[in-house]
Design an enzyme around this catalytic site. Sequence first.
Site, PDB file in Angstrom:
ATOM      1  N   SER A   2      35.360  38.701  39.661  1.00  0.00           N
ATOM      2  CA  SER A   2      34.546  39.590  39.016  1.00  0.00           C
ATOM      3  C   SER A   2      33.145  38.938  38.236  1.00  0.00           C
ATOM      4  O   SER A   2      33.344  37.729  37.688  1.00  0.00           O
ATOM      5  CB  SER A   2      35.179  40.363  37.813  1.00  0.00           C
ATOM      6  OG  SER A   2      34.435  40.971  37.094  1.00  0.00           O
ATOM      7  N   ALA A   3      31.966  39.472  38.333  1.00  0.00           N
ATOM      8  CA  ALA A   3      30.878  38.978  37.687  1.00  0.00           C
ATOM      9  C   ALA A   3      30.933  38.824  36.043  1.00  0.00           C
ATOM     10  O   ALA A   3      30.511  38.295  35.439  1.00  0.00           O
ATOM     11  CB  ALA A   3      29.690  40.050  38.180  1.00  0.00           C
ATOM     12  N   ASP A   4      32.334  39.751  35.661  1.00  0.00           N
ATOM     13  CA  ASP A   4      32.522  39.795  34.237  1.00  0.00           C
ATOM     14  C   ASP A   4      32.658  38.307  33.644  1.00  0.00           C
ATOM     15  O   ASP A   4      32.141  37.988  32.535  1.00  0.00           O
ATOM     16  CB  ASP A   4      33.757  40.618  33.876  1.00  0.00           C
ATOM     17  CG  ASP A   4      33.487  41.971  34.134  1.00  0.00           C
ATOM     18  OD1 ASP A   4      32.432  42.376  34.391  1.00  0.00           O
ATOM     19  OD2 ASP A   4      34.461  42.603  33.798  1.00  0.00           O
TER      20      ASP A   4
ATOM     21  N   LYS B 201      44.573  42.850  33.757  1.00  0.00           N
ATOM     22  CA  LYS B 201      45.437  43.750  34.438  1.00  0.00           C
ATOM     23  C   LYS B 201      46.006  42.578  35.490  1.00  0.00           C
ATOM     24  O   LYS B 201      45.588  41.668  36.257  1.00  0.00           O
ATOM     25  CB  LYS B 201      44.866  44.833  35.276  1.00  0.00           C
ATOM     26  CG  LYS B 201      44.741  46.107  34.445  1.00  0.00           C
ATOM     27  CD  LYS B 201      44.677  47.175  35.164  1.00  0.00           C
ATOM     28  CE  LYS B 201      44.624  48.389  34.264  1.00  0.00           C
ATOM     29  NZ  LYS B 201      43.572  49.339  34.376  1.00  0.00           N
TER      30      LYS B 201
ATOM     31  N   VAL C 245      31.741  45.586  32.082  1.00  0.00           N
ATOM     32  CA  VAL C 245      31.741  44.536  30.958  1.00  0.00           C
ATOM     33  C   VAL C 245      30.521  43.690  30.965  1.00  0.00           C
ATOM     34  O   VAL C 245      29.883  43.510  30.202  1.00  0.00           O
ATOM     35  CB  VAL C 245      33.088  44.033  30.998  1.00  0.00           C
ATOM     36  CG1 VAL C 245      33.164  42.685  30.140  1.00  0.00           C
ATOM     37  CG2 VAL C 245      34.459  44.824  30.538  1.00  0.00           C
TER      38      VAL C 245
ATOM     39  N   GLU D 153      31.947  50.189  26.597  1.00  0.00           N
ATOM     40  CA  GLU D 153      31.309  50.204  28.042  1.00  0.00           C
ATOM     41  C   GLU D 153      31.437  51.567  28.600  1.00  0.00           C
ATOM     42  O   GLU D 153      32.174  52.237  28.138  1.00  0.00           O
ATOM     43  CB  GLU D 153      31.923  49.153  29.026  1.00  0.00           C
ATOM     44  CG  GLU D 153      33.526  49.303  29.138  1.00  0.00           C
ATOM     45  CD  GLU D 153      33.943  49.090  30.510  1.00  0.00           C
ATOM     46  OE1 GLU D 153      33.389  49.154  31.455  1.00  0.00           O
ATOM     47  OE2 GLU D 153      35.113  48.442  30.521  1.00  0.00           O
TER      48      GLU D 153
ATOM     49  N   ASP E 139      36.884  37.163  45.912  1.00  0.00           N
ATOM     50  CA  ASP E 139      36.395  38.403  44.992  1.00  0.00           C
ATOM     51  C   ASP E 139      36.619  37.621  43.299  1.00  0.00           C
ATOM     52  O   ASP E 139      37.768  37.727  43.007  1.00  0.00           O
ATOM     53  CB  ASP E 139      37.593  39.536  45.391  1.00  0.00           C
ATOM     54  CG  ASP E 139      37.125  40.662  44.654  1.00  0.00           C
ATOM     55  OD1 ASP E 139      36.228  40.477  43.632  1.00  0.00           O
ATOM     56  OD2 ASP E 139      37.748  41.851  44.567  1.00  0.00           O
TER      57      ASP E 139
ATOM     58  N   LYS F 184      28.298  52.459  39.890  1.00  0.00           N
ATOM     59  CA  LYS F 184      29.074  51.494  38.858  1.00  0.00           C
ATOM     60  C   LYS F 184      27.835  50.242  38.661  1.00  0.00           C
ATOM     61  O   LYS F 184      27.588  49.764  39.836  1.00  0.00           O
ATOM     62  CB  LYS F 184      30.227  51.089  39.609  1.00  0.00           C
ATOM     63  CG  LYS F 184      30.976  49.836  38.693  1.00  0.00           C
ATOM     64  CD  LYS F 184      32.203  49.538  39.613  1.00  0.00           C
ATOM     65  CE  LYS F 184      32.798  48.201  39.051  1.00  0.00           C
ATOM     66  NZ  LYS F 184      33.633  47.587  40.169  1.00  0.00           N
TER      67      LYS F 184
HETATM   68  N1  PSU Z   1      39.821  46.836  34.189  1.00  0.00           N
HETATM   69  C1  PSU Z   1      40.483  47.816  33.559  1.00  0.00           C
HETATM   70  N2  PSU Z   1      39.778  49.019  33.537  1.00  0.00           N
HETATM   71  C2  PSU Z   1      38.594  48.876  33.738  1.00  0.00           C
HETATM   72  C3  PSU Z   1      37.625  48.046  34.665  1.00  0.00           C
HETATM   73  C4  PSU Z   1      38.601  46.726  34.593  1.00  0.00           C
HETATM   74  O1  PSU Z   1      41.713  47.510  33.229  1.00  0.00           O
HETATM   75  O2  PSU Z   1      37.830  50.199  33.613  1.00  0.00           O
HETATM   76  C5  PSU Z   1      36.281  48.124  34.857  1.00  0.00           C
HETATM   77  C6  PSU Z   1      35.463  47.346  33.713  1.00  0.00           C
HETATM   78  O3  PSU Z   1      34.364  47.989  33.722  1.00  0.00           O
HETATM   79  C7  PSU Z   1      35.092  46.205  34.352  1.00  0.00           C
HETATM   80  C8  PSU Z   1      34.906  46.433  35.786  1.00  0.00           C
HETATM   81  O4  PSU Z   1      34.111  45.521  33.956  1.00  0.00           O
HETATM   82  O5  PSU Z   1      36.201  47.383  36.111  1.00  0.00           O
HETATM   83  C9  PSU Z   1      35.429  45.156  36.913  1.00  0.00           C
HETATM   84  O6  PSU Z   1      34.985  45.528  38.042  1.00  0.00           O
HETATM   85  P1  PSU Z   1      34.766  44.224  39.049  1.00  0.00           P
HETATM   86  O7  PSU Z   1      36.039  43.817  39.230  1.00  0.00           O
HETATM   87  O8  PSU Z   1      34.241  45.087  40.230  1.00  0.00           O
HETATM   88  O9  PSU Z   1      33.694  43.235  38.677  1.00  0.00           O
HETATM   89 MN    MN Z   2      34.778  42.210  42.688  1.00  0.00          MN
END
Ligand code: PSU
Ligand code: MN
Length: 303
Positions: A141-143, A160, A107, A25, A139, A87
């Site tokens: 994540s869309a992941d 994390k 991701v 990524e 909140d 992003k």
């Molecule tokens: N967690 C990490 N390092 C990262 C990310 C997450 O430890 O770099 C990044 C990845 O690209 C992940 C994104 O897909 O943050 C998730 O963002 P969000 O929570 O806004 O979906």
């Molecule tokens: Mn989010």
Amino acid sequence: MNPFLDIKEEVKQALKDKRPVVALESTIISHGMPYPRNVETALMVEQTIRDNGAVPATIAIIGGRLKVGLTADDLEYFGKKGPAITKVSRRDIPVVVAKQEDGATTVAATMIIAAMAGIKVFATGGIGGVHRGAEKTMDISADLDEFTKTPVLVVCAGAKAILDLNLTMEYLETKGVPVFAYGTDELPAFYTRTSGIKAPMRADRPAEIAEVWKAREALEMNTGFIVANPIPVEYSMSPERINRAIEEALFEMNGLGIRGKETTPYLLDKVQKITGGDSLESNIKLVLNNAALAAAIAAEIEK
Ligand code: PSU
Ligand code: MN
């Protein structure tokens, strides 16, 4: 073939010959680590994948084109521009394509583009998840939802502790996403090898994971897999120290009223600052460790 895709020649050839390819990524480069360590790491990760017999394909959006396989100049550009690059998660892809802009893929977005190109395996550091306090903020994540519809296997070091790991695991169970802990019974938590949470599935060899992947393919289920690979012992951090840093970062973030897509980059940066860069060293080491495992799994799948 998707008219927006630009697959690098080397990657195209490997896919055609059914040789192992590992996607990477770009948000981790622009928003996950500071310059110039982000660029150095991106290059080292690609080299690690090659050393383990696979072809790396870093994914990003450049001028509205979906790029599969970046050049060293592209990596430098993304690393140097950092958080000034948009992003891009699932919802943002059509917007950035229509406007012919650049985008660093998360991701979720990387999985989508990898699947379009026919890449099955993807290595990263940490994935997004259910944030602490999500029962109020929602909140998530869309992941996580991407794994319900896009068949890509993602090797990470767990989630994390800026996230609520228990809620993240419950969410993935509800959504039907397989999560394997590699060589351990416990879910690894990124900077630490343990979390106190029992992993739903355990795998000890790349071939075991490849077999389940092949069963999924035969069943025609469009599900992604998560492989959580613990950070090597010598680079893992003390849970007390990292958790204190995370608590402090969360407290400051709530005070600032940061929301939406800004939360994860803010927390990653803050934790790195509070730990005086020690967490960054661990972060780099675990990504390299994941790249090696991803290459081995990709090789087993193509056997
Ligand atoms: N967690 C990490 N390092 C990262 C990310 C997450 O430890 O770099 C990044 C990845 O690209 C992940 C994104 O897909 O943050 C998730 O963002 P969000 O929570 O806004 O979906
Ligand atoms: Mn989010």
